[in-house]
Design a protein around this motif. Sequence first.
Motif, short mmCIF file in Angstrom:
data_model
loop_
_atom_site.label_atom_id
_atom_site.label_comp_id
_atom_site.label_asym_id
_atom_site.label_seq_id
_atom_site.Cartn_x
_atom_site.Cartn_y
_atom_site.Cartn_z
N ALA A 245 0.84 -1.20 0.00
CA ALA A 245 0.00 0.00 0.00
C ALA A 245 0.87 1.24 0.00
O ALA A 245 1.92 1.30 0.66
CB ALA A 245 -0.92 0.01 1.22
N HIS A 246 0.45 2.24 -0.76
CA HIS A 246 1.14 3.52 -0.79
C HIS A 246 0.79 4.31 0.46
O HIS A 246 -0.38 4.43 0.84
CB HIS A 246 0.73 4.31 -2.04
CG HIS A 246 1.37 5.67 -2.12
ND1 HIS A 246 0.66 6.84 -2.11
CD2 HIS A 246 2.68 6.03 -2.19
CE1 HIS A 246 1.50 7.86 -2.19
NE2 HIS A 246 2.72 7.38 -2.24
N ASP A 247 1.81 4.84 1.13
CA ASP A 247 1.60 5.61 2.36
C ASP A 247 1.39 7.07 2.00
O ASP A 247 2.35 7.82 1.82
CB ASP A 247 2.80 5.44 3.29
CG ASP A 247 2.57 6.09 4.65
OD1 ASP A 247 1.54 6.78 4.82
OD2 ASP A 247 3.41 5.92 5.55
N SER A 248 0.14 7.47 1.88
CA SER A 248 -0.17 8.86 1.50
C SER A 248 0.10 9.84 2.62
O SER A 248 0.16 11.05 2.39
CB SER A 248 -1.64 8.96 1.07
OG SER A 248 -2.49 8.51 2.11
N ASP A 249 0.28 9.34 3.84
CA ASP A 249 0.54 10.22 4.98
C ASP A 249 2.03 10.49 5.20
O ASP A 249 2.39 11.25 6.09
CB ASP A 249 -0.04 9.60 6.26
CG ASP A 249 -1.55 9.50 6.20
OD1 ASP A 249 -2.17 10.37 5.55
OD2 ASP A 249 -2.11 8.55 6.78
N ALA A 250 2.87 9.86 4.40
CA ALA A 250 4.31 10.06 4.55
C ALA A 250 4.68 11.49 4.17
O ALA A 250 4.00 12.13 3.35
CB ALA A 250 5.07 9.08 3.66
N PRO A 251 5.75 12.04 4.75
CA PRO A 251 6.19 13.40 4.40
C PRO A 251 6.40 13.55 2.90
O PRO A 251 6.91 12.64 2.24
CB PRO A 251 7.51 13.53 5.17
CG PRO A 251 7.39 12.58 6.31
CD PRO A 251 6.60 11.43 5.78
N LYS A 252 6.00 14.69 2.35
CA LYS A 252 6.12 14.92 0.92
C LYS A 252 7.58 14.98 0.49
O LYS A 252 8.40 15.66 1.11
CB LYS A 252 5.40 16.21 0.53
CG LYS A 252 3.91 16.24 0.87
CD LYS A 252 3.15 15.15 0.11
CE LYS A 252 1.66 15.19 0.42
NZ LYS A 252 0.93 14.10 -0.28
#
Length: 412
Positions: A290-297
Amino acid sequence: MFSHKWEDGEPLLQKVEHTTIYELEVSRANAKLKTFCSLCCKNLWSRCLRGTATRPSHSSTFEVSRRSHGNQVVSGRAYGTPRAWTYQEYVAAETVQFYTEDWKPYLGLTLSNHKESPVILTEMEQVSHVSAQELAVLRPGLDRVREKLYMASTRYTTLMEDIAYSLLGIFNAAIPVIYGEGNRAIGRLLEHILTGSGDVTILAWTGRAGSYNSCLPTDLSVYNPLIPPHVPQPIETTEMNRLVEALRTFLPDLTLATTLYDRLCDLSSPYLAASRLRLPGVVFRLTELAHDSDAPKSNLRVYRATTSTLGDVEIKTSNDLSKMKDLYLVHPWIRPLLDQEFAEGAAELDKTTQALRFVARLRQPFGALLFEAVSRVEYRRVAADTLILVRVREETSLTELVDNVHNAFMGH
């Protein structure tokens, strides 16, 4: 042999082979050559080779340097410059003398061989980050591969291909020189080294993959640091004894440990030919990625997965993994772990103890390699920008590990 920094207006071999050196027009570049020749005559050196007068045969450059009476260096810190060619010039020559820009012996040294000077050895250690003892025994060939690549990792050349060609003598590699091929030259050199040495730590890198093979990097800077963090570190004796006794107590069937150990010992060496890699190791399939959309940009995508054998996994890469169907993590560091066992005298122990020690090593954290299936039998390495650090969970059965051992995981 005259080693120095190339400047504008350097006289080429075609210009000087039918001309008296001392009749060349006055220029800074010609002055260097004239002074070098005068120094040769003064010291009665009969074979004086100027390594940068023309482009030599790359496969013979190391041998030319080795046969040279001395390697005259204009700057006392010439080896300290990041020029790639000075690496093999220093290592190859048995006798080296350093000179300052005004042609005085560096630091006023009077030794006939400056490689024997404690001061020079100390400076070389500081520059190369390799001990003087190790530098002294460095020889051409396919031994001490990671150390040689590490020493080359901070050096540069004007042409991309020359970073590989400057190492042909260091690794005693006779491969064709093809200018214009770009970083494929690095791939062909690493292919030769990997196949000839079986040193799987060549694959221990993070960053961008090269164009020759997805398992090989685009440049040599990835081989810094010297000790790759991918490979599990040795276990201290006291801790190893504790782990072995714990395994002996809690494993339900010790014969599975010896079965796993035998399977791993029987694995072949990695082999790379025609840009196809045969990679033995322990293979783990990734599921529920799963892609971690909450990770720092950032420019990197962060993915997380949970597996029954490795637990939680984090992958940072510029690649879009959501478009890849079948992904696998590979533990290929079996040979380095066996080398650790050999170095610690494990061969003197009984077979069950050897097997339990190796199970303990397999449960250490390791840097996994990520692969995507591109066909039923072939895989492509997916470059990660940071280390994929994982470890086998203690709950994982040895039967599952035995089933995951593969002798010919094919990468391209």
